[in-house]
Scaffold this motif. Structure first.
Motif, short mmCIF file in Angstrom:
data_model
loop_
_atom_site.label_atom_id
_atom_site.label_comp_id
_atom_site.label_asym_id
_atom_site.label_seq_id
_atom_site.Cartn_x
_atom_site.Cartn_y
_atom_site.Cartn_z
N HIS A 155 -53.71 62.33 56.54
CA HIS A 155 -52.94 61.09 56.50
C HIS A 155 -52.89 60.59 55.06
CE1 HIS A 155 -51.81 56.85 57.01
NE2 HIS A 155 -51.14 57.31 58.05
N SER A 189 -48.00 58.72 60.32
CA SER A 189 -48.33 59.13 61.69
C SER A 189 -47.22 59.99 62.31
CB SER A 189 -48.59 57.91 62.56
OG SER A 189 -49.58 57.12 61.97
N TYR A 210 -47.57 51.64 70.38
CA TYR A 210 -47.70 52.12 69.00
C TYR A 210 -48.60 53.36 69.08
CZ TYR A 210 -48.39 51.41 63.89
OH TYR A 210 -48.41 51.52 62.52
N HIS A 269 -46.29 47.09 54.48
CA HIS A 269 -46.28 47.78 55.77
C HIS A 269 -46.04 46.73 56.86
CE1 HIS A 269 -47.53 50.31 59.10
NE2 HIS A 269 -47.54 51.34 58.27
N THR A 275 -45.89 54.00 55.69
CA THR A 275 -46.54 54.48 54.46
C THR A 275 -45.59 55.39 53.66
OG1 THR A 275 -48.53 54.50 55.80
CG2 THR A 275 -48.66 55.57 53.66
P1 13P Z 1 -48.20 54.92 59.30
O1 13P Z 1 -48.95 56.16 59.07
O2 13P Z 1 -47.29 55.09 60.47
O3 13P Z 1 -47.53 54.34 58.13
O4 13P Z 1 -49.28 53.83 59.83
C1 13P Z 1 -50.18 53.26 58.97
C2 13P Z 1 -51.50 53.21 59.58
O5 13P Z 1 -52.09 52.18 59.66
C3 13P Z 1 -52.08 54.44 60.05
O6 13P Z 1 -53.28 54.20 60.64
#
Ligand code: 13P
Ligand code: SF4
Length: 305
Positions: free
Chosen positions: A24, A41, A112, A198, A215
């Motif tokens: 990630h 994600s 989510y 975000h 992100t």
């Molecule tokens: P994204 O990876 O979808 O941007 O989400 C951020 C997040 O908090 C991941 O735990």
């Protein structure tokens, strides 16, 4: 062993053992450098579905490793650090959602992706921050309960006013910590900088932003923009990654408090131990949970892909 030597050994071993390392974006740069794929994600989910490696190591948090396991039950999926969970993913449970469904039979439940596999078994479709607006707009129903993040849900609701979206009181403790006063102070300190946040941030913070997105969305906006200065309203690792990729631009953290301690648990040493076979928590899920929770992920990939 130096960091470089450890990285070289990880790369050698992952090739020898047919291991895929998914990372990630919130992980540190030394871990980025040994990744097969780095992303948000949604990107990680897509890569998980494609990978033909026998073993996948997830450098992130538990719900991400569970998603990989759901999409590839035949693979060995390891979470690089045993204790890396997401506090938001565990804020709601199955019974709470089953009770809501009973009382509100006209509503479908959108989860989510930052939720446990167990919770996804009672939801209809998953979304990520980068796919939520597109998917919810495309869904063939209008009455939606969005869980668990009320900040992300509010951000979606404003962009999809034609749908009736109900929210519950959950959210990301890392992003929700940022206040509007901090955003105003950062803008005053850096008047030429664009504010990128975000959508897990509170609505009053997002309202002050020049751009809100996932992100990957934030990173690609900053990389492509002609602007030279940016205030970054997401996990603080992104400030460092952007400073690496855009040395001619300046990046300021919106808040020094915006650190996800769960994402920070994983070290390069953990990744090394995983490829050596001496560490990492193997994700175990029973077939019924996989089958039920996977419907949410398949729907997400179908609507958002
Ligand atoms: P994204 O990876 O979808 O941007 O989400 C951020 C997040 O908090 C991941 O735990
Ligand atoms: Fe969970 Fe927030 Fe950390 Fe992401 S940043 S893993 S949503 S606590």
């Amino acid at each position: 062993m130096t960091t470089y030597e450890m990285q070289q050994e990880i790369i050698r071993l992952k090739k020898e053992k047919n291991i895929c390392i998914l990372v990630h974006a919130y992980q540190t740069h030394d871990i980025w450098e040994v990744a097969d794929f780095i992303g948000d994600s949604f990107g990680l989910t897509q890569q998980a579905a494609k990978s033909d490696a026998e073993t996948v190591i997830m450098c992130g948090v538990q719900f991400m490793a569970e998603t990989v396991k759901m999409l590839s039950p035949q693979k060995r999926v390891l979470l690089a650090h045993d204790g890396a969970g997401c506090p938001m993913a565990e804020q709601m449970d199955r019974d709470m959602i089953l009770r809501y469904r009973e009382k509100n039979p006209g509503y479908k439940v959108v989860a989510y992706i930052n939720t446990t596999a167990e919770l996804k078994t009672v939801c209809d479709v998953a979304v990520t921050s980068s796919s939520a607006v597109k998917i919810i707009r495309a869904l063939p129903y209008d009455k939606i309960l969005f869980i668990p993040d009320c900040n992300l849900g509010d951000w979606v609701r404003k962009q999809v006013p034609e749908k009736q979206i109900e929210l519950l009181n959950g959210g990301c403790p890392t992003h929700a910590r940022i206040t509007a006063a901090e955003a105003q102070a950062a803008k005053a300190a850096h008047p030429d900088a664009l504010l990128l946040v975000h959508p897990e941030c509170r609505p009053e913070v997002t309202a002050l932003a020049d751009y809100a997105g996932s992100t990957t969305g934030i990173m690609s906006y900053a990389e492509k923009s002609d602007a030279k200065e940016f205030i970054i309203g997401t996990e603080s690792s992104i400030v460092q990654h952007l400073q690496f990729s855009c040395p001619g631009k300046k990046f300021y953290p919106l808040s020094k408090e915006c650190v996800c301690h769960n994402m920070r648990l994983t070290t390069l040493g953990d990744v090394y131990d995983c490829v050596c076979g001496t560490s990492g928590r193997e994700i175990e899920m029973d077939a019924e949970t996989i089958a039920q929770a996977r419907r949410c992920i398949d729907e997400m990939l179908a609507y958002g892909g």
